[in-house]
Design a protein around this motif. Structure first.
Motif, PDB file in Angstrom:
ATOM      1  N   ARG A 223       0.827  -1.213   0.000  1.00  0.00           N
ATOM      2  CA  ARG A 223       0.000   0.000   0.000  1.00  0.00           C
ATOM      3  C   ARG A 223       0.858   1.259   0.000  1.00  0.00           C
ATOM      4  O   ARG A 223       0.556   2.227  -0.703  1.00  0.00           O
ATOM      5  CB  ARG A 223      -0.938  -0.016   1.214  1.00  0.00           C
ATOM      6  N   LEU A 224       1.931   1.260   0.768  1.00  0.00           N
ATOM      7  CA  LEU A 224       2.793   2.436   0.809  1.00  0.00           C
ATOM      8  C   LEU A 224       3.414   2.718  -0.556  1.00  0.00           C
ATOM      9  O   LEU A 224       3.459   3.865  -1.013  1.00  0.00           O
ATOM     10  CB  LEU A 224       3.894   2.245   1.857  1.00  0.00           C
ATOM     11  N   GLY A 225       3.890   1.669  -1.225  1.00  0.00           N
ATOM     12  CA  GLY A 225       4.522   1.857  -2.515  1.00  0.00           C
ATOM     13  C   GLY A 225       3.554   2.272  -3.605  1.00  0.00           C
ATOM     14  O   GLY A 225       3.791   3.229  -4.353  1.00  0.00           O
TER      15      GLY A 225
ATOM     16  N   SER B 230      -0.964  -0.035  -9.967  1.00  0.00           N
ATOM     17  CA  SER B 230      -1.835   1.053  -9.518  1.00  0.00           C
ATOM     18  C   SER B 230      -2.759   0.557  -8.414  1.00  0.00           C
ATOM     19  O   SER B 230      -2.819  -0.641  -8.108  1.00  0.00           O
ATOM     20  CB  SER B 230      -2.663   1.582 -10.693  1.00  0.00           C
ATOM     21  N   THR B 231      -3.510   1.483  -7.815  1.00  0.00           N
ATOM     22  CA  THR B 231      -4.386   1.140  -6.701  1.00  0.00           C
ATOM     23  C   THR B 231      -5.499   0.180  -7.109  1.00  0.00           C
ATOM     24  O   THR B 231      -6.094  -0.469  -6.248  1.00  0.00           O
ATOM     25  CB  THR B 231      -5.017   2.409  -6.101  1.00  0.00           C
ATOM     26  N   THR B 232      -5.788   0.066  -8.403  1.00  0.00           N
ATOM     27  CA  THR B 232      -6.853  -0.835  -8.845  1.00  0.00           C
ATOM     28  C   THR B 232      -6.497  -2.308  -8.655  1.00  0.00           C
ATOM     29  O   THR B 232      -7.377  -3.166  -8.722  1.00  0.00           O
ATOM     30  CB  THR B 232      -7.189  -0.597 -10.333  1.00  0.00           C
ATOM     31  N   VAL B 233      -5.206  -2.611  -8.444  1.00  0.00           N
ATOM     32  CA  VAL B 233      -4.797  -4.011  -8.341  1.00  0.00           C
ATOM     33  C   VAL B 233      -4.176  -4.339  -6.978  1.00  0.00           C
ATOM     34  O   VAL B 233      -3.472  -5.336  -6.846  1.00  0.00           O
ATOM     35  CB  VAL B 233      -3.809  -4.380  -9.478  1.00  0.00           C
ATOM     36  N   ILE B 234      -4.432  -3.515  -5.993  1.00  0.00           N
ATOM     37  CA  ILE B 234      -3.880  -3.794  -4.668  1.00  0.00           C
ATOM     38  C   ILE B 234      -4.364  -5.139  -4.136  1.00  0.00           C
ATOM     39  O   ILE B 234      -3.607  -5.887  -3.504  1.00  0.00           O
ATOM     40  CB  ILE B 234      -4.230  -2.652  -3.685  1.00  0.00           C
ATOM     41  N   ARG B 235      -5.615  -5.472  -4.411  1.00  0.00           N
ATOM     42  CA  ARG B 235      -6.135  -6.760  -3.921  1.00  0.00           C
ATOM     43  C   ARG B 235      -5.336  -7.927  -4.502  1.00  0.00           C
ATOM     44  O   ARG B 235      -4.964  -8.860  -3.774  1.00  0.00           O
ATOM     45  CB  ARG B 235      -7.611  -6.901  -4.306  1.00  0.00           C
ATOM     46  N   GLN B 236      -5.066  -7.894  -5.805  1.00  0.00           N
ATOM     47  CA  GLN B 236      -4.283  -8.964  -6.422  1.00  0.00           C
ATOM     48  C   GLN B 236      -2.847  -8.977  -5.895  1.00  0.00           C
ATOM     49  O   GLN B 236      -2.249 -10.040  -5.728  1.00  0.00           O
ATOM     50  CB  GLN B 236      -4.276  -8.807  -7.948  1.00  0.00           C
ATOM     51  N   ALA B 237      -2.282  -7.786  -5.645  1.00  0.00           N
ATOM     52  CA  ALA B 237      -0.928  -7.709  -5.095  1.00  0.00           C
ATOM     53  C   ALA B 237      -0.883  -8.327  -3.695  1.00  0.00           C
ATOM     54  O   ALA B 237       0.110  -8.940  -3.305  1.00  0.00           O
ATOM     55  CB  ALA B 237      -0.463  -6.256  -5.054  1.00  0.00           C
TER      56      ALA B 237
END
Length: 427
Positions: free
Chosen positions: A82-84, A232-239
């Motif tokens: 999240r920070l990155g 991007s923030t749209t893929v934070i869940r997958q990350a």
């Protein structure tokens, strides 16, 4: 268009049916990598040596701590995602921006110590594997050094990541070795229920195992990797999924080594002299055969050492560049602007290789390095938690149970690190 935008576009409503689902899966797969790569590097040569020592000295009694460390490892690295992604800044840059140059220099010192310690164990691991097959370290170390230096010059973070993951997957050989060791499940359950916390030797190895799982350079690496991968923030869940799978996998590898050694050397010869990679492999060979004891162990150790050398040195180069304000990215070939970043990367490898060629006791070095990592964790995790609370917009900060669980788990690790400092330093 970056990976995050691609994934977002692929999830937009359309009538593609199976074709649409295929593109969604491809988009998700493109997001994966930083978490898996850093977790495979987490199970580096030093970690595997520490796990081997744990199994030899205490059998299955170090298995439960490995299980407990899974969620701790995940919550720590999830914060770096999240920070990155949200801030677009690396760990060192955020510390300098939020807390000033003094704290940034202090954090870079912890990073430098952990990276140099890691590289020493990785090169020593490469040397040990070579000697298993009769190849001198004067051949294996220079070859590994040239390979690692050339890898950074490819001009693509994605290419480096793919090669790192491919090398790290060799560690799955340890799962095969564990099965070949045929552990008794009853003894395994009994060992997991018995934790000799009164034993100072057990506590030192426990600290080493904690330090082998959560290393300062991992925080710096993953936070910068998601930026270089342009997530991007749209893929934070997958990350997050990428990181969760990696956390489970790396701990399963650690458990497999503890169990394989505990079921063999730990039961029959717990006092065996295990001073080198060769000693461990030769001690396993009577139980697992030449294939299990030498080939599988050597393959897994080599893969672990190389992927960790890549990740730790990149973390160190990225982190120092962020603290001192140098331009740093793997997506550009060396130039006048990126010269300091690439020079730092090269010097780290050259120093590590030179020191190992001067001869070191790998086992003692590996355990001591991991203990050092555990002692550095109070500072590393403290800064990470403060950045999560201050550097992120409110909507991206932890809330509710997630926040409380993360703080409790990190506090437990910080408390353990502080508790171990006096005894370890003989105060």
């Amino acid at each position: 268009m970056d990976v995050g935008s691609t994934a977002l576009a692929s999830t937009a409503p359309d009538s593609g049916g199976p074709r649409r689902r295929r593109w969604i899966h491809l988009g998700f797969f493109a997001v994966w990598g930083p978490g898996l790569c850093v977790m495979l590097a987490d199970t580096d040569a030093g970690s595997l040596i520490t796990a081997s020592q744990s199994g030899a000295q205490f059998g299955y009694r170090m298995v439960l701590p490995q299980v407990i460390l899974m969620p701790i490892l995940y919550v720590v690295q999830e914060m770096t995602i999240r920070l990155g992604i949200v801030t677009g800044k690396g760990h060192g840059a955020l510390i300098r921006e939020r807390f000033g140059r003094g704290w940034a220099y202090l954090s870079s010192t912890t990073l430098f110590l952990s990276v140099i310690g890691a590289l020493l164990t990785e090169f020593a691991g490469v040397s040990g594997v070579g000697e298993l097959f009769g190849i001198s370290k004067w051949i294996t170390i220079p070859i590994a050094t040239v390979f690692l230096l050339a890898l950074a010059l490819t001009g693509s973070y994605r290419r480096v990541e793919r090669i790192g993951i491919a090398l790290g997957l060799a560690e799955l050989a340890f799962l095969i070795a564990m099965v070949m060791a045929r552990p008794n499940l009853g003894d395994l359950a009994h060992g997991m229920a018995s934790l000799p916390l009164h034993d100072p030797d057990y506590l030192k190895l426990l600290a080493a195992n904690v330090g082998a799982v959560i290393m300062p350079w991992m925080v710096f690496y993953q936070q910068r990797a998601v930026i270089d991968k342009k997530l991007s923030t749209t893929v934070i869940r997958q990350a997050r999924h990428d990181t969760a799978v990696g956390a489970v996998l790396t701990q399963l590898i650690m458990i497999s080594v503890v169990v394989a050694v505990g079921a063999t050397i730990g039961l029959s010869n717990s006092g065996a002299s295990l001073n080198t990679v060769g000693d461990i492999a030769h001690a396993l060979t009577p139980f697992l055969g030449e294939f299990g004891g030498t080939v599988l162990f050597g393959l897994g150790m080599l893969g672990a050492a190389l992927v960790a050398a890549i990740v730790s040195s990149l973390a160190g180069s990225w982190g120092l560049a962020e603290v001192f304000g140098w331009k740093h990215t793997l997506n550009e070939r060396p130039s006048r602007e990126t010269a300091k970043f690439y020079l730092t990367y090269a010097l780290a490898h050259l120093i590590g290789a030179a020191v190992v060629l001067a001869s070191l006791d790998l086992v003692d070095l590996a355990v001591d390095v991991e203990v050092m990592n555990a002692l550095l964790l109070p500072l590393v995790l403290g800064l990470l938690l403060m950045l999560e609370a201050k550097a992120l917009p409110p909507q991206w900060r932890m809330r509710g149970p997630h926040r409380y669980v993360t703080w409790v788990l990190c506090a437990a690790v910080i408390g353990f690190g502080l508790y171990m400092i006096p005894g370890t330093l003989h105060w």
